[in-house]
Design a protein around this motif. Structure first.
Motif, mmCIF file in Angstrom:
data_model
loop_
_atom_site.group_PDB
_atom_site.id
_atom_site.type_symbol
_atom_site.label_atom_id
_atom_site.label_comp_id
_atom_site.label_asym_id
_atom_site.label_seq_id
_atom_site.Cartn_x
_atom_site.Cartn_y
_atom_site.Cartn_z
ATOM 1 N N ARG A 57 56.554 -12.606 13.802
ATOM 2 C CA ARG A 57 56.330 -14.056 13.689
ATOM 3 C C ARG A 57 57.633 -14.835 13.807
ATOM 4 O O ARG A 57 57.721 -15.793 14.562
ATOM 5 N N VAL A 58 58.641 -14.419 13.038
ATOM 6 C CA VAL A 58 59.892 -15.185 13.020
ATOM 7 C C VAL A 58 60.529 -15.189 14.408
ATOM 8 O O VAL A 58 61.110 -16.186 14.846
ATOM 9 N N LEU A 61 59.107 -15.416 17.158
ATOM 10 C CA LEU A 61 58.465 -16.382 18.060
ATOM 11 C C LEU A 61 59.437 -17.486 18.448
ATOM 12 O O LEU A 61 59.405 -17.998 19.567
ATOM 13 N N ILE A 62 60.279 -17.887 17.520
ATOM 14 C CA ILE A 62 61.246 -18.963 17.775
ATOM 15 C C ILE A 62 62.466 -18.428 18.525
ATOM 16 O O ILE A 62 62.935 -19.027 19.487
ATOM 17 N N ARG A 91 62.782 -15.678 20.424
ATOM 18 C CA ARG A 91 62.611 -15.029 21.731
ATOM 19 C C ARG A 91 62.632 -16.013 22.893
ATOM 20 O O ARG A 91 62.800 -15.594 24.039
ATOM 21 N N ALA A 92 62.467 -17.310 22.605
ATOM 22 C CA ALA A 92 62.577 -18.300 23.677
ATOM 23 C C ALA A 92 64.036 -18.469 24.107
ATOM 24 O O ALA A 92 64.318 -18.945 25.205
ATOM 25 N N PRO A 112 67.755 -24.560 18.467
ATOM 26 C CA PRO A 112 67.879 -26.024 18.346
ATOM 27 C C PRO A 112 66.891 -26.803 19.216
ATOM 28 O O PRO A 112 66.553 -27.945 18.896
ATOM 29 N N ILE A 122 63.723 -25.917 19.789
ATOM 30 C CA ILE A 122 62.327 -25.695 19.410
ATOM 31 C C ILE A 122 62.092 -25.937 17.926
ATOM 32 O O ILE A 122 61.244 -26.731 17.542
ATOM 33 N N GLY A 123 62.865 -25.253 17.083
ATOM 34 C CA GLY A 123 62.699 -25.395 15.644
ATOM 35 C C GLY A 123 63.207 -24.147 14.965
ATOM 36 O O GLY A 123 64.084 -23.463 15.494
ATOM 37 N N ASN A 124 62.689 -23.835 13.803
ATOM 38 C CA ASN A 124 63.097 -22.589 13.177
ATOM 39 C C ASN A 124 61.964 -21.944 12.405
ATOM 40 O O ASN A 124 60.902 -22.538 12.229
ATOM 41 N N ALA A 125 62.201 -20.702 11.988
ATOM 42 C CA ALA A 125 61.166 -19.948 11.290
ATOM 43 C C ALA A 125 61.817 -19.169 10.177
ATOM 44 O O ALA A 125 62.965 -18.726 10.307
ATOM 45 N N GLU A 126 61.107 -18.984 9.078
ATOM 46 C CA GLU A 126 61.634 -18.156 7.997
ATOM 47 C C GLU A 126 60.483 -17.538 7.228
ATOM 48 O O GLU A 126 59.420 -18.126 7.107
#
Lengths: 370, 370
Positions: free
Chosen positions: B270-271, B273-274, B276-277, B299, B301-305
């Motif tokens: 899941r994390v 996902l951000i 790998r772009a 920067p 797209i966003g972030n994940a945690e």
């Protein structure tokens, strides 16, 4: 905006609206999905100016509002979330959307929601209701016959003609024509429009209810919309005049052949294994001795032949077709038996369904050397 | 040649051997499948000179013989046949193969069977038997770590080292290394070879028996073969020296983290996902307070945690990896729990399985700006 909703409902809604997200957006905002939360409903919208999709799902709304967010990442993130429920909240200062589900937290940059060309319910010249199973049948039995050639736009859509109690849908790529009629109990007005095949394919895909449901169809001079259940789909119409297809349908046929639809369909599929490698995909059908003998031949590969029992009324004959045009119609025949109606080897032939008088398919034969 | 056999067995055999049919054949005959009928057995062969596949099925043989036939069309035709049984016969004068099943008849042009470079059983410097479940484990736990970069061939295969009773398989792309050991009851000789990942992937795909089966492995200086059940697979070996991977494995680790494998794997999935772009697919792992806090940031797209519970022995630390290298190993971990072993943020780390002492994975961390 601050809401929570069921993950699986949000996933389904995103799958539907994402079909209208522009892959090559004219402006960046068209790569986004617009979300509006209000009165217990989360509404999702996407449009590429050709088609537009709106889907509504129930949501717990702590703070109403609207946001726009990159369609691609939003969909991927939501699909992978671990929990059954998703919380979304918008931080206005940072312009980011927080997504939370169980232990997983995402933030995605938001787009400017006020730039999104929101889809408003159309007010049309003509509006009528039609049962989804009836609409499904009109579309399914014709849309496959459309052309993909964008240089002649009128052939890339289905012609919809409403004349009082009669609804007709027709499609042609000039080599084959599919026409399907339906009759209503009461007059629903008069209209003639050409609907892009793209929105009709999406419509087929989304009309999945198990019990008959009303679809509200609204037309203006250049747009059409379909509203049913929690969905609202809209599309531009194709400009231009659809050809007079009636004169393509021969008034009578000398030979009528009745066949088992699935036996014939499987045999054509197999025999065309050989022809489809060539440039023209030609199969020959020889109707004689109460069977149809299907053959194909490719000097570089080999040949194929198979016979299927057939009841033949009228003169026997041999005729050749583009196998794809036969396969396409056979895939959309629901009756156990079908009729092939013929005149001469180079005259248009018809394919009819035994259980559906209101469907007709006309296909032009091909000339072969032998 | 004149034979008949079960359609489903012929379909399966064709699926297997077709993997060795050359897609861009050096000579036309390599686009063909060679068939030999003899003593109740139909043998199918294909080769692209890199790998070769031989598959045998039972057949009723009226007239023995051998033919070669275009792999592509033969496979398509057989798959679509209507009946349970298939008859094949070769017409020597016309050089065509007749295929018949129920009402369907095909003829395919044949190729010159005598031109086909038939695959003969190898006589090797070393031959040993290994149970398929043991071989499967050696391959599955290492082959994913190979490189795809054809410019450095030794990294595109798995290193197989047999030393008396110990068998080792290892693979690396220089950024990560997977090593799996197995021990035999008795000495099986000594060999060191590099096997192309391609044949090992096919081997994994074809070793599907439910009960342990013997696989006979035969090596020469430049070839390897695997024989089991009705199959014989052969491949050239990769020339060159495999690097001394032992010195890449740190002798000890300061920090040992124990995690639930599937929880950790899903969270990384899941994390990333951000991440790998982006160009480097970097995720950060912060091991502290008996949990691992996984984060990624892009920067644009966003972030994940996300946090996953972890038992941490030794100093806490933060380290960053290419997410793909973590995902790849996690997909091949069968135990419920795994260990991550660490020294410093820029020192190689290890991933181990709780239930498999004989597997080790080493991964090099990445340097991050923060």
């Amino acid at each position: 905006m601050k809401i929570s909703c069921a993950k699986n409902e949000l996933v389904s809604a995103l799958q539907i609206v994402s079909k209208a997200v522009a892959t090559k957006p004219q402006t960046p905002i068209l790569s986004g999905i617009y979300l509006k939360a209000e009165a217990g409903i989360l509404e999702l919208q996407a449009t590429n100016y050709e088609i537009g999709m709106v889907c509504r799902i129930p949501a717990e709304i702590e703070e109403p509002g609207q946001i726009a967010i990159s369609g691609r990442y939003f969909q991927e993130v939501i699909r992978k979330l671990p929990g059954d429920s998703v919380s979304l909240s918008f931080n206005r200062e940072e312009k980011i959307v927080h997504i939370q589900s169980n232990q997983a937290n995402f933030t995605l940059l938001s787009m400017n929601a006020s730039e999104f060309p929101t889809i408003k319910p159309m007010e049309g010249n003509l509006q009528f209701k039609i049962k989804d199973n009836v609409l499904r049948s009109l579309v399914k039995k014709t849309v496959f016959a459309c052309s993909n050639d964008e240089s002649r736009p009128v052939f890339t859509g289905c012609y919809l003609e409403v004349a009082d109690t009669k609804v007709t849908m027709a499609a042609t790529n000039t080599h084959r024509l599919a026409v399907k009629y339906e009759t209503f109990d009461e007059s629903i007005g008069n209209i003639k429009v050409i609907i892009p095949s793209r929105i009709l394919q999406e419509l087929l895909h989304n009309m999945t209810s198990e019990i008959p449901t009303d679809v509200t169809v609204t037309c203006t001079y250049n747009q059409i919309s379909f509203a049913f259940e929690n969905l609202y789909m809209t599309s531009r119409l194709i400009e231009g005049a659809f050809p007079d297809y009636h004169r393509v349908i021969p008034p009578e046929f000398a030979t009528v052949v009745t066949l088992d639809a699935s036996e014939f369909s499987s045999a054509v599929d197999r025999v065309s294994l050989i022809s489809r490698a060539g440039d023209y995909n030609i199969i020959k059908l020889e109707f004689a001795n109460n069977q149809v003998h299907i053959t194909s031949n490719n000097p570089d590969i080999g040949n194929a032949e198979e016979s299927v029992a057939a009841s033949i009324e009228g003169p026997e004959l041999t005729i050749a077709f583009n196998a794809q045009y036969i396969m396409d119609v056979m895939k959309n025949i629901d009756s156990e038996t079908c009729q092939i109606k013929l005149n001469q080897p180079l005259s248009p032939a018809a394919v009819r369904e035994s259980d559906d008088e209101e469907f007709i398919y006309i296909v032009t034969p091909v000339r072969t050397a032998h």
